[in-house]
Design an enzyme around this catalytic site. Sequence first.
Site, PDB file in Angstrom:
ATOM      1  N   LEU A 134       0.815  -1.443  -0.024  1.00  0.00           N
ATOM      2  CA  LEU A 134       0.001  -0.117  -0.033  1.00  0.00           C
ATOM      3  C   LEU A 134       0.888   1.183  -0.098  1.00  0.00           C
ATOM      4  CD1 LEU A 134      -2.736  -1.062   2.423  1.00  0.00           C
ATOM      5  CD2 LEU A 134      -3.088  -1.085  -0.095  1.00  0.00           C
ATOM      6  N   CYS A 135       2.178   1.239  -0.283  1.00  0.00           N
ATOM      7  CA  CYS A 135       2.998   2.584  -0.302  1.00  0.00           C
ATOM      8  C   CYS A 135       2.878   2.920  -1.813  1.00  0.00           C
ATOM      9  CB  CYS A 135       4.534   1.892  -0.162  1.00  0.00           C
ATOM     10  SG  CYS A 135       4.888   1.667   1.771  1.00  0.00           S
ATOM     11  N   HIS A 136       2.793   4.266  -1.673  1.00  0.00           N
ATOM     12  CA  HIS A 136       2.971   5.135  -2.944  1.00  0.00           C
ATOM     13  C   HIS A 136       4.470   5.339  -3.367  1.00  0.00           C
ATOM     14  CE1 HIS A 136      -0.608   6.650  -0.771  1.00  0.00           C
ATOM     15  NE2 HIS A 136      -1.316   6.987  -1.942  1.00  0.00           N
ATOM     16  N   MET A 139       8.714   4.404   5.455  1.00  0.00           N
ATOM     17  CA  MET A 139       8.799   3.088   4.891  1.00  0.00           C
ATOM     18  C   MET A 139      10.123   2.947   3.876  1.00  0.00           C
ATOM     19  SD  MET A 139       6.558   1.537   6.436  1.00  0.00           S
ATOM     20  CE  MET A 139       6.869   0.090   5.918  1.00  0.00           C
ATOM     21  N   GLU A 140      10.323   3.895   3.417  1.00  0.00           N
ATOM     22  CA  GLU A 140      11.726   3.800   2.432  1.00  0.00           C
ATOM     23  C   GLU A 140      13.066   3.787   3.279  1.00  0.00           C
ATOM     24  OE1 GLU A 140       8.326   5.043  -0.125  1.00  0.00           O
ATOM     25  OE2 GLU A 140       9.018   5.709   1.932  1.00  0.00           O
ATOM     26  N   ASP A 163      23.965 -11.705   4.665  1.00  0.00           N
ATOM     27  CA  ASP A 163      24.151 -12.499   3.508  1.00  0.00           C
ATOM     28  C   ASP A 163      25.836 -12.475   3.388  1.00  0.00           C
ATOM     29  OD1 ASP A 163      23.686 -14.262   1.223  1.00  0.00           O
ATOM     30  OD2 ASP A 163      24.488 -12.439   0.132  1.00  0.00           O
TER      31      ASP A 163
END
EC number: 4.6.1.17
Length: 160
Positions: free
Chosen positions: A79-81, A115-116, A130
């Site tokens: 739901l992120c733009h 969110m970014e 990793d």
Amino acid sequence: MTDTPPRLTHLRDDGSAHMVDVTDKQVTKRTASAQAVLTSRPEVVSAILDGTLPKGEAIGTARIAGIMAAKQTSTLIPLCHPLPLTKLDVDITAEGERVRVVATVTTKGVTGVEMEALTAASVAALTLYDMIKAVDHHAVIGEIMVLAKAGGKSGDWSRA
């Protein structure tokens, strides 16, 4: 005065999820910082810092991975733009058993970049994992959190 609980903007009245309409929001400069912490053995952290891991130089690789991830946030989080990111820093520091990744993201737009920043910090930490998993299967990623945000209708905020 009524104590109405806060309404989640990503939920409709029937409880179904939707993408928030930001059409009428004001364009402002928005910045957010987030962190993720990788915990490993001190000798592994030293190898991260001096670039002697079997897989090669981890810090630069993790930094690029974090930047690339932030630019893909809207394809990863449903739901992120999609946002035009104007600045993105991924800083990686280490001490003892801890490697701290801090991502700071800036845009000039209608919605925030928390969110970014979280995506950048998380993916950079995953990349470090990793890079070290061959020498430490027990490494842990944690303490993923937003540290601060600035701009937008809700104003500035910083974790105490």
